[in-house]
Design an enzyme around this catalytic site. Structure first.
Site, mmCIF file in Angstrom:
data_model
loop_
_atom_site.group_PDB
_atom_site.id
_atom_site.type_symbol
_atom_site.label_atom_id
_atom_site.label_comp_id
_atom_site.label_asym_id
_atom_site.label_seq_id
_atom_site.Cartn_x
_atom_site.Cartn_y
_atom_site.Cartn_z
ATOM 1 N N ALA A 271 0.590 -1.287 -0.123
ATOM 2 C CA ALA A 271 0.046 0.094 -0.155
ATOM 3 C C ALA A 271 0.636 1.007 -0.066
ATOM 4 C CB ALA A 271 -0.961 0.011 1.148
ATOM 5 N N SER B 80 0.918 4.690 1.922
ATOM 6 C CA SER B 80 0.395 4.850 3.053
ATOM 7 C C SER B 80 0.584 6.283 3.975
ATOM 8 C CB SER B 80 1.003 3.720 4.210
ATOM 9 O OG SER B 80 2.440 3.694 4.373
ATOM 10 N N THR C 231 -6.457 -0.142 7.889
ATOM 11 C CA THR C 231 -5.945 0.738 8.856
ATOM 12 C C THR C 231 -7.409 1.308 9.529
ATOM 13 O OG1 THR C 231 -5.203 3.043 9.145
ATOM 14 C CG2 THR C 231 -6.105 2.546 6.957
ATOM 15 N N ASP C 232 -7.184 1.987 10.753
ATOM 16 C CA ASP C 232 -8.243 2.622 11.451
ATOM 17 C C ASP C 232 -8.567 3.759 10.758
ATOM 18 O OD1 ASP C 232 -6.083 3.959 12.314
ATOM 19 O OD2 ASP C 232 -6.443 3.855 14.439
ATOM 20 N N GLU C 233 -7.815 4.368 10.136
ATOM 21 C CA GLU C 233 -8.216 5.653 9.180
ATOM 22 C C GLU C 233 -9.221 5.600 8.433
ATOM 23 O OE1 GLU C 233 -5.037 8.272 7.913
ATOM 24 O OE2 GLU C 233 -3.379 7.195 9.073
ATOM 25 N N TYR D 63 -5.484 9.178 1.169
ATOM 26 C CA TYR D 63 -4.979 7.842 1.347
ATOM 27 C C TYR D 63 -6.195 6.862 2.109
ATOM 28 C CZ TYR D 63 -3.076 4.612 5.150
ATOM 29 O OH TYR D 63 -2.757 3.613 5.928
ATOM 30 N N LYS E 68 -7.814 3.463 1.120
ATOM 31 C CA LYS E 68 -7.859 2.019 1.792
ATOM 32 C C LYS E 68 -9.253 1.584 2.254
ATOM 33 C CE LYS E 68 -5.120 -0.092 3.527
ATOM 34 N NZ LYS E 68 -4.040 -1.306 2.929
ATOM 35 N N LYS F 155 7.403 9.356 8.943
ATOM 36 C CA LYS F 155 6.558 9.059 9.970
ATOM 37 C C LYS F 155 6.999 9.765 11.209
ATOM 38 C CE LYS F 155 3.977 6.905 7.009
ATOM 39 N NZ LYS F 155 3.171 5.806 7.162
#
Length: 351
Positions: free
Chosen positions: A82, A84, A133-135, A158, A162, A197
Site C-alpha cells: 500500500a 500509506s 488501517t483505522d483511518e 489515503y 484503503k 513518519k
C-alpha cells in the site's frame, strides 16, 4: 512448512512481518514493488535464507502474480502492499488509487482464480488476509472507540483508498466466496520505520539538532501499536479468524502527538544528550496543521481479544524505548534512507 505469499514485504510493517514469519518456520514469497518506502536493507538478515524468496514486482501485474501463485502454491496470501503516507496522498492522490484500489483489485482477481483451482484441504485451508488501517473510520471526538461496525468515513485520499480496498475484499468474499480476513490497525511504530513518519522523523531531526515540527497544537490523539505486537496479531487472525470477518488491532496506548514528541526528547536526552546540555524539547516547533487532519483515533480490539485471545504485550513506554534504542544503534540504516542510497539495492533484484 507452510508457504505464504506476502505483498509489500520490504516495507515497514511487511518487512517486520516477513522476518518474524520466517523465524516462526514459514516459507515466505515476498513480492514488493520497491517504491520509495520499500527497502531491501531492512531484510538484510534474510540474505541467503532459502525460506525467503524475494520478487521485485507489482501487485497489479496479474501475469506475475498468477505465475507466483502457480509456482509456489501458497497456503495464504497476506496483502501489506500500500501507499500509506497521508501527506503524500494529499499532494498526489492518483498513486494511492492506483496501488491501493486498482492494485488490490488485480491481486484479488489473481488470488480468486488460484483459490478456485485448489482442491480438498488446500482449498478449505486457504486464506487471503488484507492489512488495513483505522483511518478508514474517520475521526473521533473526545470519547468513544472504533469498533468493527463503525461506519466508514475516510477523510484523506489515503484513507479513502484503503476504505475502497477494504470494500473490494469484502465484496470478493460475499460474491465469490473467497476466504478473506481483514485487519484494521492503529498507528504502528518500531524498528525499520521509514523516517517520514512521526516517531522516526522526530528521532532523526532531534539527533541532527533540527527543529521538531508538530502539526497544529499537537493535541491530535493516536493509539500506538508496537509493530511486533501487530505482526503477532496478524498471525493470530490468520490462524483462527472467522472467514469474512474484520478484526481491529490496537495497542491500548492513546497518546497526544505532543506527548509522543516529548517522550522521544526525554529518551534521547538520557541516551544521547546535546553537547550544549539543552533539553531537546527546546527544538519543538509548531507548524501549520495538515489539511483535514483527523483529531483522534482509538481502537476497540475486544473482538480480537475475546475470540482469539490476543492482547498487546508492549506498553508504549517499553516499545518507544526499544524503538529509540534501535535507531541509535542503526544510524547507518537511517543514513542510507535519508541520503537515498538504499534505493541502489534495487539493482539486480529478481523479477
Amino acid at each position: 512448512m507452510p508457504t505464504w505469499l506476502v505483498t509489500g514485504g520490504a516495507g515497514f510493517i511487511g518487512g517486520n512481518f516477513v522476518r518474524e514469519a520466517v523465524a516462526h518456520g514459514v516459507r515466505v514469497v515476498n513480492l514488493d514493488a520497491l517504491t520509495y518506502a520499500g527497502n531491501l536493507e531492512s531484510l538484510r538478515d534474510l540474505d541467503g535464507n532459502p525460506d525467503h524468496v524475494f520478487i521485485h514486482g507489482d501487485i497489479g501485474d496479474r501475469a506475475l502474480v498468477s505465475r507466483l501463485l502457480a509456482e509456489h502454491r501458497p497456503d495464504a496470501v497476506l496483502n501489506f502492499a500500500a501507499e500509506s503516507h497521508v501527506d503524500r496522498s494529499i499532494d498526489g492522490p492518483a498513486a494511492f488509487i492506483q496501488t491501493n484500489v486498482v492494485g488490490t483489485l488485480a491481486l484479488l482477481e489473481s488470488v480468486r482464480d488460484y483459490w478456485k483451482s485448489l482442491q480438498g484441504a488446500a482449498r478449505e485451508g486457504f486464506r487471503f488476509l488484507h492489512v488495513s488501517t483505522d483511518e478508514v473510520y474517520g475521526t473521533l471526538g473526545e470519547t468513544g472507540k472504533f469498533t468493527e461496525t463503525t461506519p466508514y468515513a475516510p477523510n484523506s485520499p489515503y484513507s479513502a483508498s484503503k476504505a475502497a480496498s477494504d470494500h473490494l475484499v469484502r465484496a470478493f468474499h460475499h460474491t465469490y466466496g473467497l476466504p478473506t480476513l481483514t485487519t484494521n490497525c492503529s498507528n504502528n511504530y518500531g524498528p525499520y520505520h521509514f523516517p517520514e513518519k512521526l516517531i522516526p522523523l522526530v528521532i532523526a531531526k532531534a539527533l541532527a539538532g533540527e527543529p521538531l515540527p508538530v502539526y497544529g497544537d499537537g493535541r491530535q490523539v493516536r493509539d500506538w501499536l508496537y509493530v511486533s505486537d501487530h505482526c503477532e496479531a496478524i498471525r493470530t487472525v490468520l490462524a483462527g479468524g472467522r472467514v469474512g470477518e474484520t478484526y481491529n488491532i490496537g495497542g491500548n496506548a492513546e497518546k497526544q502527538n505532543i506527548e509522543v514528541v516529548q517522550a522521544i526528547c526525554a529518551l534521547l536526552d538520557e541516551r544521547r544528550p546535546r553537547e550544549d546540555g539543552k533539553p531537546r524539547e527546546s527544538q519543538i516547533t509548531f507548524v501549520a496543521d495538515r489539511p483535514g487532519h483527523d483529531r483522534r483515533y482509538a481502537i476497540d480490539a475486544s473482538k480480537l481479544r475475546d475470540e482469539l485471545g490476543w492482547e498487546p504485550k508492549y506498553t508504549f513506554e517499553r516499545g518507544l524505548a526499544e524503538t529509540v534504542d534501535w535507531y541509535l544503534a542503526n544510524q547507518d540504516w537511517v543514513r542510507h534512507v535519508l541520503d537515498g542510497s538504499y534505493r541502489l539495492e534495487r539493482i539486480g533484484v529478481s523479477a
